[in-house]
Design an enzyme around this catalytic site. Sequence first.
Site, PDB file in Angstrom:
ATOM      1  NE  ARG A  78      -3.326   2.515   2.712  1.00 25.78           N
ATOM      2  CZ  ARG A  78      -3.194   3.304   3.784  1.00 25.78           C
ATOM      3  NH1 ARG A  78      -2.489   2.914   4.822  1.00 25.78           N
ATOM      4  NH2 ARG A  78      -3.790   4.477   3.816  1.00 25.78           N
ATOM      5  CG  HIS A 122      -0.930   8.777   3.820  1.00 28.61           C
ATOM      6  ND1 HIS A 122      -1.096   7.430   4.005  1.00 28.61           N
ATOM      7  CD2 HIS A 122      -0.520   9.253   5.029  1.00 28.61           C
ATOM      8  CE1 HIS A 122      -0.811   7.097   5.272  1.00 28.61           C
ATOM      9  NE2 HIS A 122      -0.458   8.195   5.895  1.00 28.61           N
ATOM     10  CD  GLU A 167      -4.800   7.283  10.134  1.00 27.73           C
ATOM     11  OE1 GLU A 167      -4.281   8.320  10.564  1.00 27.73           O
ATOM     12  OE2 GLU A 167      -4.502   6.156  10.543  1.00 27.73           O
ATOM     13  CG  ASN A 295      -4.917   3.245   8.683  1.00 27.30           C
ATOM     14  OD1 ASN A 295      -5.032   2.294   7.891  1.00 27.30           O
ATOM     15  ND2 ASN A 295      -4.439   4.420   8.333  1.00 27.30           N
ATOM     16  CE1 TYR A 297      -0.014   2.044  13.624  1.00 26.13           C
ATOM     17  CE2 TYR A 297      -1.985   3.027  12.678  1.00 26.13           C
ATOM     18  CZ  TYR A 297      -0.680   2.600  12.539  1.00 26.13           C
ATOM     19  OH  TYR A 297      -0.036   2.726  11.341  1.00 26.13           O
ATOM     20  CD  GLU A 354      -1.482   3.563   8.171  1.00 30.89           C
ATOM     21  OE1 GLU A 354      -1.198   3.896   9.340  1.00 30.89           O
ATOM     22  OE2 GLU A 354      -1.599   4.366   7.238  1.00 30.89           O
TER      23      GLU A 354
HETATM   24  C1  GBH Z   1      -1.190   6.519  11.019  1.00 29.21           C
HETATM   25  O1  GBH Z   1      -1.834   7.376  11.856  1.00 29.21           O
HETATM   26  C2  GBH Z   1      -0.806   7.184   9.732  1.00 29.21           C
HETATM   27  O2  GBH Z   1      -1.675   6.855   8.685  1.00 29.21           O
HETATM   28  C3  GBH Z   1       0.617   6.950   9.335  1.00 29.21           C
HETATM   29  O3  GBH Z   1       0.986   7.856   8.350  1.00 29.21           O
HETATM   30  C4  GBH Z   1       1.502   7.020  10.561  1.00 29.21           C
HETATM   31  O4  GBH Z   1       2.851   6.974  10.254  1.00 29.21           O
HETATM   32  C5  GBH Z   1       1.122   5.884  11.460  1.00 29.21           C
HETATM   33  O5  GBH Z   1      -0.220   5.852  11.711  1.00 29.21           O
HETATM   34  C6  GBH Z   1       1.865   5.842  12.776  1.00 29.21           C
HETATM   35  O6  GBH Z   1       1.571   6.942  13.556  1.00 29.21           O
HETATM   36  O7  GBH Z   1      -3.646  13.619  19.558  1.00 29.21           O
HETATM   37  O8  GBH Z   1      -1.278  13.641  19.952  1.00 29.21           O
HETATM   38  O9  GBH Z   1      -2.605  11.884  20.895  1.00 29.21           O
HETATM   39  C7  GBH Z   1      -2.108   6.847  13.120  1.00 29.21           C
HETATM   40  C8  GBH Z   1      -3.189   7.538  13.810  1.00 29.21           C
HETATM   41  C9  GBH Z   1      -3.991   9.060  15.307  1.00 29.21           C
HETATM   42  C10 GBH Z   1      -1.644   8.513  15.424  1.00 29.21           C
HETATM   43  C11 GBH Z   1      -3.869   9.829  16.513  1.00 29.21           C
HETATM   44  C12 GBH Z   1      -1.514   9.359  16.622  1.00 29.21           C
HETATM   45  C13 GBH Z   1      -2.592  10.612  18.338  1.00 29.21           C
HETATM   46  C14 GBH Z   1      -2.120  11.979  18.329  1.00 29.21           C
HETATM   47  N1  GBH Z   1      -2.872   8.384  14.859  1.00 29.21           N
HETATM   48  N2  GBH Z   1      -2.615  10.021  17.048  1.00 29.21           N
HETATM   49  S1  GBH Z   1      -2.435  12.852  19.791  1.00 29.21           S
END
Ligand code: GBH
Length: 448
Positions: A78, A122, A167, A295, A297, A354
């Site tokens: 991707r 992105h 996202e 995605n 996490y 992701e």
């Molecule tokens: C993804 O986002 C992205 O698509 C990718 O580009 C990135 O590298 C990867 O994940 C790893 O981060 O408000 O300060 O607590 C992940 C989604 C959403 C990551 C919210 C961190 C919290 C920020 N995310 N976030 S905060």
Amino acid sequence: MSSTQSFPSTFTWGVAAAAAQIEGGATADGKGESIWDRFARTPGAVHGGDTLDVACDHYHRYEEDFALMAKLGVKNYRLSIAWPRIVPDGDGQVNLAGLEFYERLIDSMAANGITPWVTLFHWDLPQALEDRGGWRTRATAEAFGRYAEIVVKALAGKVKNWITLNEIRCFTQLAYGFGLKAPGAKVDDATLNQIYHNALLAHGYGVRAVRTYGGEGARVGITDNSDVCIPVTETPADIAAAQAWYERKNEHLLGAICNGGYSEAYLKRCGDAAPKVALGDFDLISAPTDFLGLNLYTGPFVRAGQDGAPEEVSLPAAYPKADSPWLHWAPQVIYWGTRLPRDAYGVKSIYITENGCGYNDEPVVAGECNDLHRREFLRAHLRELERAIKDGVPVNGYFLWSFIDNFEWEDGYERRFGIVHVDFETQVRTPKLSALYYAKVMAENRVV
Ligand code: GBH
């Protein structure tokens, strides 16, 4: 499903990355400036003052990178396309050199037996569009539609799997609401709600571009980062609370897409700050898609409170986390993060676009990079993937974030998400322990 049981034979295994995070070549062959190129030069915006100028130099090293993918047995990748390479000022002249770059890149993938899954956006919005209001304006959604048509027309012969946006939450709320991501703005609620709507509209234009120009067999979906939670216990009361929490948190984005409009409750809550919706907008926004990308996490733990209403349980200081402070350990996010949207909206096909984890400082010692912590993270998440499939949740693929260490947005290069280590001085790539592990999973189509 026992530990030795295989995934369905049609299951899609892959890895993911994004243009701005790996390519470098910030001004190569006529590329325009993106809001992230600009943001990275704002003092204090990005950790260590890191920029995207060189990143992993993938722009010049993609052949080496695809050869390494092939060696590890990666069959699906991707990637994203940089809008400012294709239309440097966002909605004006097309830069043919940019299109040719992606043609060569995708040809190189094909030569290595790798199928492309292309994300059209992105986060690297052309700065010129931001200068004219960016996602605050409907014009940006329309410019995205035109850009999407240009890309899909040019690559339809080589690409069958399309993802409109990555996202929405991150390039709207975190970028224009909290100011954490480019362009680092802090707008009022009415503007932010309109920004969400403009992003939904862009998704709709993207779907239309693929339907019109994608050719036979083209498939399209969005990659969402739905707010996802985990029921504290898997009992009916906590599960119901998690479902209520989920629907409320996603009502303005994925909920609106799947339900064909905003709920009355949402519009009432917005009051005067409600988004302006033009006639026909939801015909575009909610046009059927072929899959939902997610995605996943982490997510908060939710239980039923006194009256059954959802209540988040706070994380104690000792709760385990990755080095990314937002990324606490919650492998069940794979199970509940796919099951909740299936239950809420009847989604029929899901790809996890992701999943991964970010840590600092992973040294290469005698040619080896020991990231046993990431390997354990991965295995725990894949077990939950097995469980989701066993329970009939329609998950058809999994893309690991990320193939190589890269520019982790506001965290710069200090946070490593790769299964392949990158030495940013020498650009040497070294597969980590987790890459060797994931190679076995993909090859044997089971959790090993
Ligand atoms: C993804 O986002 C992205 O698509 C990718 O580009 C990135 O590298 C990867 O994940 C790893 O981060 O408000 O300060 O607590 C992940 C989604 C959403 C990551 C919210 C961190 C919290 C920020 N995310 N976030 S905060």
